[in-house]
Write an enzyme that holds these catalytic residues in place. Structure first.
Site, PDB file in Angstrom:
ATOM      1  N   HIS A 195       0.764  -1.478  -0.224  1.00  0.00           N
ATOM      2  CA  HIS A 195       0.286   0.231   0.098  1.00  0.00           C
ATOM      3  C   HIS A 195       1.045   1.126   0.187  1.00  0.00           C
ATOM      4  O   HIS A 195       0.259   2.473  -0.610  1.00  0.00           O
ATOM      5  CB  HIS A 195      -1.270  -0.069   1.232  1.00  0.00           C
ATOM      6  CG  HIS A 195      -2.189  -0.723   0.796  1.00  0.00           C
ATOM      7  ND1 HIS A 195      -1.648  -2.775   1.298  1.00  0.00           N
ATOM      8  CD2 HIS A 195      -2.799  -0.725  -0.194  1.00  0.00           C
ATOM      9  CE1 HIS A 195      -3.031  -2.707   1.009  1.00  0.00           C
ATOM     10  NE2 HIS A 195      -3.858  -1.874   0.387  1.00  0.00           N
ATOM     11  N   ARG A 337     -15.467   1.661  -0.550  1.00  0.00           N
ATOM     12  CA  ARG A 337     -15.024   0.309   0.023  1.00  0.00           C
ATOM     13  C   ARG A 337     -15.086   0.002   1.195  1.00  0.00           C
ATOM     14  O   ARG A 337     -15.028   1.257   2.128  1.00  0.00           O
ATOM     15  CB  ARG A 337     -13.423  -0.360  -0.318  1.00  0.00           C
ATOM     16  CG  ARG A 337     -13.608  -1.713   0.373  1.00  0.00           C
ATOM     17  CD  ARG A 337     -12.103  -2.503  -0.538  1.00  0.00           C
ATOM     18  NE  ARG A 337     -11.308  -1.111   0.137  1.00  0.00           N
ATOM     19  CZ  ARG A 337     -10.119  -1.962  -0.156  1.00  0.00           C
ATOM     20  NH1 ARG A 337      -9.869  -2.348  -1.369  1.00  0.00           N
ATOM     21  NH2 ARG A 337      -9.129  -0.919  -0.334  1.00  0.00           N
ATOM     22  N   GLU A 437     -10.497 -11.248  -3.835  1.00  0.00           N
ATOM     23  CA  GLU A 437      -9.548 -10.989  -3.362  1.00  0.00           C
ATOM     24  C   GLU A 437      -9.365 -12.650  -3.042  1.00  0.00           C
ATOM     25  O   GLU A 437      -7.761 -12.242  -2.383  1.00  0.00           O
ATOM     26  CB  GLU A 437      -9.382 -10.126  -2.379  1.00  0.00           C
ATOM     27  CG  GLU A 437     -10.488  -9.225  -3.003  1.00  0.00           C
ATOM     28  CD  GLU A 437      -9.808  -7.338  -1.744  1.00  0.00           C
ATOM     29  OE1 GLU A 437      -8.578  -6.791  -2.126  1.00  0.00           O
ATOM     30  OE2 GLU A 437     -10.028  -7.541  -0.633  1.00  0.00           O
ATOM     31  N   ASP A 461      -4.830  -8.208  -3.780  1.00  0.00           N
ATOM     32  CA  ASP A 461      -4.903  -9.607  -2.752  1.00  0.00           C
ATOM     33  C   ASP A 461      -5.203 -11.147  -3.354  1.00  0.00           C
ATOM     34  O   ASP A 461      -4.744 -11.653  -2.431  1.00  0.00           O
ATOM     35  CB  ASP A 461      -6.247  -9.469  -1.735  1.00  0.00           C
ATOM     36  CG  ASP A 461      -5.479  -8.217  -0.576  1.00  0.00           C
ATOM     37  OD1 ASP A 461      -4.377  -8.628  -0.162  1.00  0.00           O
ATOM     38  OD2 ASP A 461      -6.034  -7.604   0.017  1.00  0.00           O
ATOM     39  N   CYS A 508      -9.970  -3.655  -9.622  1.00  0.00           N
ATOM     40  CA  CYS A 508      -9.605  -2.668  -8.852  1.00  0.00           C
ATOM     41  C   CYS A 508      -7.748  -3.023  -8.165  1.00  0.00           C
ATOM     42  O   CYS A 508      -7.424  -1.721  -8.364  1.00  0.00           O
ATOM     43  CB  CYS A 508     -10.819  -2.041  -8.118  1.00  0.00           C
ATOM     44  SG  CYS A 508     -10.691  -3.044  -7.060  1.00  0.00           S
TER      45      CYS A 508
HETATM   46  C1  PEP Z   1      -6.822  -5.305  -3.542  1.00  0.00           C
HETATM   47  O1  PEP Z   1      -6.512  -6.272  -3.066  1.00  0.00           O
HETATM   48  O2  PEP Z   1      -6.598  -5.553  -5.214  1.00  0.00           O
HETATM   49  C2  PEP Z   1      -7.318  -4.213  -4.076  1.00  0.00           C
HETATM   50  C3  PEP Z   1      -7.619  -3.214  -4.640  1.00  0.00           C
HETATM   51  O3  PEP Z   1      -7.526  -4.059  -2.594  1.00  0.00           O
HETATM   52  P1  PEP Z   1      -6.620  -3.122  -1.861  1.00  0.00           P
HETATM   53  O4  PEP Z   1      -5.469  -2.623  -3.029  1.00  0.00           O
HETATM   54  O5  PEP Z   1      -6.322  -1.645  -0.838  1.00  0.00           O
HETATM   55  O6  PEP Z   1      -5.862  -4.941  -0.790  1.00  0.00           O
HETATM   56 MG    MG Z   2      -7.118  -5.566  -1.443  1.00  0.00          MG
END
Ligand code: PEP
Ligand code: MG
Length: 580
Positions: A195, A337, A437, A461, A508
Site C-alpha cells: 500500500h 469500499r 480477493e 490480494d 481494481c
Molecule cells: C486489491 O487487493 O487488489 C485491492 C484493490 O485492494 P487493496 O490494494 O486496498 O488491498
Molecule cells: Mg485488497
C-alpha cells in the site's frame, strides 16, 4: 557515481538531495552520577523538556492547512504532557533518589505510567499509553542529541525538495510525503504492490523500494537521481548523466502532453466495445487527478485512509462529511469500499483485535467489521447518508464466504430501516458489490454473483492469497506474478460468473493500471477497469488501438500456458502484435 537497484514505483524521475531517516530503536543508557552532579542532571532534563516543547510549537506552525484537525489537538496534548508532574517531576525524583542519569530516570517513570494506563478498563484511557510513549521517545532523543525522526515529526521546511531514505515507510507515513514537498523516497524494504507503493503512485511520486540494505551507501545530502520506471538510484551522478536524465524528464512531460489529447476520447476498442475506466482513490486530494483523467467515476474508494495518522477513529459525522465531499466532488458514480484495515494498512490507535488484523490472514477487513459492529455501523450509516448526494455503491472487501455477504446485506437493510425511522435521507436502491480477493471467493463467484449487484476483482490480494506470498515482503516479491496461470484462471472464472449472472465485473488491483496487461484483460472479457487516475490515459491509449476479436486467439495462449515463463513469453508476443 554509484548506481543501486530495487523495485521501481511510478514512472517519474526525481533529482534531489538525500535526507536520511533513522528509524532504529533507541538504546537508553544507564549510569550512576555523583551527588555533586545531581543538579546539572536535573537541569539537563528540564532543558530537554523546554527544547521539546519548542519543537512541538514549530511543528504546530508547520502543519499544512489540509492536515486533519486532530493533528493539532494531538500536538497540543503532547505539549501538555511535557508539563505533567507525573512524568517530569517524578523522573526528577528518581534522578535525585537513585542518582541515575536523566534518560534512565525518564524511561523508568514512563514505564511506570504505561503500566498504569495498560491496567485501565476504559479503552480511551488505555490508549493514552501511546501518548506517553510518543512524548518519552521525543524527550529521550532530545536528551541524547539523536536527530532521528519519524516523518510526521520533521518540519516541512527541512524536507522540501528532498529524497527521503529510510529502512521502510508505512502507507500512513507515505501520506505525509507530499505534504512536505518531498520529491521521492527510497526504502530498503517493501514491494511494488504494498500500500506504500500504491499511495506513492497516487501521489505521482517516484520511488524505489526493496533495496536490501543498499541505502547504506547513501549519505545525507548526497545528490540522487531516483528513476521510478527502471528502479534505479544514481548516487552523486556525473554532469553528463544528469544532463541525460534532464532530457528524459522532458520526454516524460512530452508524453504526458500527448496523453492529455486523449482525455475527451470515448473509451472504446477499435471494434467498438465500450470499456469503462474508473479511478481508485484514497483521499479527496486525488479528486483533481480524477477529473483530469476524465474517469467514468470512482471504482474504488479506500476509506481506511481516513482512519490513518490520527489518535481516534473518525466519527459517523466526520465520515459522512468525507464521503459526501468525494461524492459531490466527482459528480459521477462512486464505489465506496467499507473499511479494509489490517495487513500493512496500520492505524495509530488501538482497536479491537488490532494484532490479529495486522496479519494478512487475520481478522481484517470485513471480518473485523462483522465482529465489531460498533466499528462497522457508523461507517454504513455515513455511506448511506452520503448516497443522498450522488450515485453511491457499497463494496465489501476480502469476502471469503457467502455468509459474510448475507450478514453485511442484513446489516445494511437494518441500517436503512433505522435511517428511515430517523427521517434521514439516503438512496434506497444503493448497489452492493463484493471484492474478489480470496481464491475461495473466486471459486464461489457464481454463488456470490447471485447475491451481489457487482463484483470487483482485487488482484493485489487475489495474487497474494493464491500464490501464498505476503505482498509487502520483498524476499518473496519475485514470486508475485499477475500472469501466473492459476491467477489468470481465477480471473476468467470471476468474469464468467459475472456475465452469467448479468452483473458488472470490474478489476481494481494494480494490474488494471499496467498497460502490459490491458490486452490480456480485454481478451479475458474484462470491460470495467479501475485504477490510479494517473494511469487511465495510458490504458485508454491501448484500448483505442486494439480489436478484441483479433486479441482472443493470442490471449488464449497466455491463459493456457502451463508455466509462468511460458505465460510471460506469450504475453510479450500478444503485446507486440498489431491488432487493429
Ligand atoms: C486489491 O487487493 O487488489 C485491492 C484493490 O485492494 P487493496 O490494494 O486496498 O488491498
Ligand atoms: Mg485488497
Amino acid at each position: 557515481m554509484l548506481s543501486v537497484f530495487g523495485s521501481g514505483i511510478g514512472r517519474g524521475i526525481a533529482i534531489g538531495k538525500a535526507y536520511l531517516l533513522r528509524q532504529t530503536e533507541i538504546e537508553t543508557p544507564r549510569y550512576t552520577i555523583n551527588k555533586a552532579d545531581v543538579t546539572s542532571e536535573v537541569n539537563r532534563l528540564r532543558e530537554a523538556v523546554v527544547d521539546t516543547k519548542l519543537k512541538y510549537k514549530n511543528l504546530l506552525k508547520s502543519l499544512p492547512k489540509s492536515a486533519p484537525k486532530e493533528s493539532a489537538a494531538f500536538i497540543d496534548a503532547h505539549t501538555l504532557m511535557l508539563s505533567d508532574p507525573l512524568l517530569i517531576d517524578e523522573s526528577i525524583k528518581i534522578i535525585k533518589s537513585e542518582r541515575v542519569n536523566a534518560e534512565h530516570a525518564l524511561m523508568q517513570q514512563s514505564g511506570n505510567l504505561i503500566k498504569v494506563f495498560e491496567r485501565m478498563q476504559d479503552t480511551y484511557l488505555r490508549a493514552k499509553k501511546t501518548d506517553v510513549e510518543h512524548v518519552t521517545n521525543r524527550l529521550l532523543r532530545n536528551l541524547m542529541g539523536i536527530v532521528s525522526h519519524n516523518l510526521d515529526e520533521i518540519s516541512g521546511e527541512d524536507l522540501k525538495g528532498k529524497i527521503v531514505i529510510s529502512n521502510d515507510l508505512t502507507p500512513a507515513e507515505t501520506m505525509f510525503v507530499k505534504e512536505h514537498k518531498i520529491v521521492a523516497f527510497v526504502t530498503d524494504l517493501g514491494s511494488q504492490i504494498s500500500h506504500t507503493a500504491i499511495v506513492a503512485r497516487s501521489l505521482k511520486m517516484p520511488a524505489v523500494v526493496g533495496l536490501h540494505g543498499a541505502t547504506k551507501y547513501i549519505n545525507d545530502n548526497d545528490l540522487l537521481v531516483v528513476d521510478g520506471l527502471r528502479g534505479t538510484i544514481l548516487i552523486n551522478p556525473t554532469k553528463a548523466v544528469l544532463k541525460e536524465y534532464k532530457q528524459r524528464l522532458s520526454k516524460i512531460r512530452q508524453r504526458e502532453r500527448h496523453l492529455a489529447t486523449l482525455t475527451r476520447r470515448i473509451s472504446k476498442t477499435a471494434d467498438g466495445k465500450r470499456i469503462q475506466l474508473m479511478a481508485n482513490v484514497e483521499t479527496s486530494k486525488e479528486l483533481s487527478a480524477v477529473k483530469r483523467s476524465n474517469a467514468a467515476g470512482i471504482g474504488l474508494y479506500r476509506t481506511e485512509y481516513l482512519f490513518m495518522n490520527r489518535e481516534q477513529a473518525p466519527t459517523e459525522a466526520e465520515q459522512f462529511r468525507a464521503y459526501k465531499k468525494m461524492v459531490s466532488g466527482v459528480d459521477k458514480p462512486v464505489i465506496i469500499r467499507t473499511l479494509d484495515i489490517g495487513g500493512d494498512k496500520r492505524l495509530d490507535f488501538n482497536y479491537p483485535n488490532k494484532k490479529s488484523s495486522e496479519s494478512p490472514l487475520g481478522l481484517r477487513a470485513v471480518r473485523l467489521c462483522l465482529n465489531h459492529i460498533e466499528v462497522f455501523k457508523p461507517q454504513l450509516r455515513a455511506i448511506l447518508r452520503a448516497s443522498a448526494y450522488g450515485k453511491v455503491s457499497i463494496m465489501i472487501p476480502m469476502i471469503s464466504n457467502v455468509d459474510e455477504v448475507g450478514q453485511v446485506l442484513s446489516l445494511i437493510k437494518q441500517t436503512k430501516a433505522e435511517l428511515k425511522s430517523e427521517g434521514i435521507r439516503f438512496d434506497s436502491r444503493v448497489k452492493v458489490g463484493g471484492m474478489i480477493e480470496v481464491p475461495a471467493a473466486a471459486i464461489m463467484a457464481e454463488v456470490l454473483a447471485k447475491k451481489l449487484d457487482f463484483l470487483s476483482i482485487g488482484t493485489n490480494d487475489l495474487i497474494q492469497y493464491t500464490l501464498a506470498i505476503d505482498r509487502v515482503d520483498d524476499a518473496v516479491n519475485y514470486l508475485y506474478d499477475p500472469i501466473h496461470p492459476a491467477v489468470l484462471q481465477l480471473i476468467r472464472l470471476v468474469i464468467k460468473a459475472g456475465n452469467n449472472a448479468q452483473i458488472p465485473v470490474s478489476l481494481c488491483g494494480e494490474m488494471a493500471g499496467n498497460v502490459k496487461y490491458t490486452r490480456l484483460l480485454l481478451a479475458l472479457g474484462l470491460r470495467n477497469f479501475s485504477m490510479d487516475a494517473n494511469y487511465i490515459l495510458d490504458v485508454k491509449e491501448q484500448i483505442l488501438n486494439v480489436d478484441t476479436d483479433k486479441l482472443k486467439r493470442l490471449a488464449k495462449r497466455v491463459v493456457n500456458a502451463d508455466t509462468p515463463v511460458h505465460a510471460r513469453a506469450e504475453l510479450e508476443q500478444l503485446n507486440k502484435e498489431t491488432l487493429m
